[in-house]
Design an enzyme around this catalytic site. Structure first.
Site, mmCIF file in Angstrom:
data_model
loop_
_atom_site.group_PDB
_atom_site.id
_atom_site.type_symbol
_atom_site.label_atom_id
_atom_site.label_comp_id
_atom_site.label_asym_id
_atom_site.label_seq_id
_atom_site.Cartn_x
_atom_site.Cartn_y
_atom_site.Cartn_z
ATOM 1 N N LYS A 13 10.066 -4.629 0.490
ATOM 2 C CA LYS A 13 10.636 -5.361 1.640
ATOM 3 C C LYS A 13 9.955 -6.706 1.845
ATOM 4 O O LYS A 13 10.604 -7.730 2.001
ATOM 5 C CB LYS A 13 10.446 -4.568 2.938
ATOM 6 C CG LYS A 13 11.160 -3.258 3.000
ATOM 7 C CD LYS A 13 10.850 -2.562 4.309
ATOM 8 C CE LYS A 13 9.392 -2.347 4.498
ATOM 9 N NZ LYS A 13 8.808 -1.078 4.429
ATOM 10 N N ARG A 88 11.981 1.126 13.359
ATOM 11 C CA ARG A 88 11.558 2.236 12.511
ATOM 12 C C ARG A 88 12.157 3.544 12.984
ATOM 13 O O ARG A 88 11.930 4.585 12.376
ATOM 14 C CB ARG A 88 10.040 2.343 12.556
ATOM 15 C CG ARG A 88 9.351 1.675 11.356
ATOM 16 C CD ARG A 88 7.957 2.131 11.367
ATOM 17 N NE ARG A 88 7.111 1.959 10.247
ATOM 18 C CZ ARG A 88 6.592 0.839 9.797
ATOM 19 N NH1 ARG A 88 6.956 -0.302 10.290
ATOM 20 N NH2 ARG A 88 5.720 0.856 8.823
ATOM 21 N N ARG A 122 -1.311 -0.643 -5.025
ATOM 22 C CA ARG A 122 -1.240 -1.824 -4.152
ATOM 23 C C ARG A 122 -2.619 -2.314 -3.712
ATOM 24 O O ARG A 122 -3.468 -1.526 -3.307
ATOM 25 C CB ARG A 122 -0.398 -1.462 -2.935
ATOM 26 C CG ARG A 122 -0.083 -2.646 -2.060
ATOM 27 C CD ARG A 122 1.267 -2.499 -1.450
ATOM 28 N NE ARG A 122 1.178 -1.930 -0.122
ATOM 29 C CZ ARG A 122 2.190 -1.975 0.740
ATOM 30 N NH1 ARG A 122 3.331 -2.509 0.424
ATOM 31 N NH2 ARG A 122 2.037 -1.435 1.914
ATOM 32 N N ARG A 155 -5.596 -1.050 1.538
ATOM 33 C CA ARG A 155 -5.465 -0.865 2.988
ATOM 34 C C ARG A 155 -5.678 0.608 3.332
ATOM 35 O O ARG A 155 -5.274 1.478 2.572
ATOM 36 C CB ARG A 155 -4.041 -1.268 3.416
ATOM 37 C CG ARG A 155 -3.961 -2.674 3.939
ATOM 38 C CD ARG A 155 -2.537 -3.136 4.124
ATOM 39 N NE ARG A 155 -1.661 -2.167 4.758
ATOM 40 C CZ ARG A 155 -0.353 -2.357 4.928
ATOM 41 N NH1 ARG A 155 0.211 -3.458 4.510
ATOM 42 N NH2 ARG A 155 0.386 -1.454 5.511
ATOM 43 N N ARG A 166 3.186 8.638 5.948
ATOM 44 C CA ARG A 166 4.129 7.559 6.213
ATOM 45 C C ARG A 166 5.495 7.851 5.585
ATOM 46 O O ARG A 166 6.527 7.543 6.176
ATOM 47 C CB ARG A 166 3.577 6.234 5.673
ATOM 48 C CG ARG A 166 2.392 5.727 6.491
ATOM 49 C CD ARG A 166 1.602 4.690 5.735
ATOM 50 N NE ARG A 166 2.205 3.376 5.770
ATOM 51 C CZ ARG A 166 1.995 2.433 4.860
ATOM 52 N NH1 ARG A 166 1.220 2.671 3.835
ATOM 53 N NH2 ARG A 166 2.566 1.254 4.972
HETATM 54 P P1 AMP Z 1 3.569 -1.652 7.877
HETATM 55 O O1 AMP Z 1 2.728 -2.783 7.392
HETATM 56 O O2 AMP Z 1 4.988 -2.050 8.202
HETATM 57 O O3 AMP Z 1 3.528 -0.447 6.994
HETATM 58 O O4 AMP Z 1 2.933 -1.192 9.281
HETATM 59 C C1 AMP Z 1 1.613 -0.725 9.358
HETATM 60 C C2 AMP Z 1 1.491 0.215 10.549
HETATM 61 O O5 AMP Z 1 1.791 -0.490 11.766
HETATM 62 C C3 AMP Z 1 2.441 1.403 10.548
HETATM 63 O O6 AMP Z 1 1.981 2.480 9.746
HETATM 64 C C4 AMP Z 1 2.456 1.755 12.033
HETATM 65 O O7 AMP Z 1 1.268 2.421 12.415
HETATM 66 C C5 AMP Z 1 2.440 0.379 12.692
HETATM 67 N N1 AMP Z 1 3.809 -0.121 12.900
HETATM 68 C C6 AMP Z 1 4.390 -1.182 12.296
HETATM 69 N N2 AMP Z 1 5.665 -1.347 12.725
HETATM 70 C C7 AMP Z 1 5.886 -0.361 13.617
HETATM 71 C C8 AMP Z 1 7.006 0.036 14.378
HETATM 72 N N3 AMP Z 1 8.179 -0.631 14.315
HETATM 73 N N4 AMP Z 1 6.872 1.104 15.203
HETATM 74 C C9 AMP Z 1 5.723 1.784 15.293
HETATM 75 N N5 AMP Z 1 4.633 1.494 14.571
HETATM 76 C C10 AMP Z 1 4.703 0.428 13.740
#
Ligand code: AMP
Length: 208
Positions: A13, A88, A122, A155, A166
């Site tokens: 993405k 999400r 990653r 990360r 996740r």
């Molecule tokens: P990402 O980089 O998109 O994987 O986001 C990292 C973390 O941020 C996720 O695992 C969630 O803990 C939090 N997060 C990001 N976007 C959201 C969302 N729309 N709703 C809830 N938690 C989020």
């Protein structure tokens, strides 16, 4: 152009959004990065979300919406945006529909075993967050960011237990967005397995 892009972690993405912002000259907004910035700044929000994020769970909807709303109010979003990492779940999608109307929604699909394979490789720059992959997109010099020269790290939420958590959350909570946006006539389904440039081409061919 207001675009939402969603798909499992590691589907590409962020990479595709980076290509699309150049074509459409709009900002790439990711709620994950907004949260990580809050954590780095050691803000009140950052302190509240740090442990949730590090274990791969989702931050509470209201707080996520608050952070996103603040970002969408900035002037660079007036001409549009690519939203990545939000919504999400259905509640977030309904909340988004109340604050802004989106034009197109891209679902970037890859199978689970590919997610695990990609995320294990990653590496993310500690400083500028550029993402590399030691298997498919390695940096020129091992563990060093090509862009800013800082160290590349795994990360916390790319560690194995967090990846599984996740993915589970993705299937349970995010996948229902497919039907939600299909009903709105906005969904574009893209196979995320071909090369980066082939995927970009498919997206551009389908965006109206
Ligand atoms: P990402 O980089 O998109 O994987 O986001 C990292 C973390 O941020 C996720 O695992 C969630 O803990 C939090 N997060 C990001 N976007 C959201 C969302 N729309 N709703 C809830 N938690 C989020």
């Amino acid at each position: 152009m207001r675009i939402v892009i969603f798909g499992p972690q590691g589907s590409g993405k962020g990479t595709q959004a980076q290509a699309l912002i150049k074509v459409f000259d709009i900002p790439h907004i990711t709620t994950g990065e907004l949260f990580r910035n809050e954590i780095k700044a050691n803000s009140e929000i950052g302190k509240m979300v740090a442990s949730v994020i590090n274990t791969g769970k989702l931050v509470e909807d209201d707080l996520t919406l608050e952070v996103l709303k603040k970002r969408l109010e900035q002037t660079d979003c007036q001409k549009g945006f690519i939203l990545d990492g939000f919504p999400r779940n259905i509640t977030q999608a309904q909340a988004l529909d109340k604050i802004v109307s989106t034009d197109q929604v891209i679902e970037l699909w890859i199978p689970d075993d590919e997610v695990i394979n990609r995320l294990e490789g990653r590496r993310t720059c500690k400083k500028c967050e550029t993402v590399f992959n030691i298997k498919t997109n390695p940096p020129a010099k091992e563990n060093v960011c090509d862009k800013c020269g800082n160290e590349l790290i795994v990360r916390n939420d790319d560690k194995q237990e967090a990846i599984k958590k996740r993915l589970e959350l993705y299937h349970q909570q995010t996948e229902p967005l497919i039907v939600y946006y299909q009903k709105q006539g906005k969904l574009i389904k893209i196979d995320g397995r071909p090369s980066i440039s082939q995927v970009t081409e498919s997206i551009l061919a389908k965006l109206k």
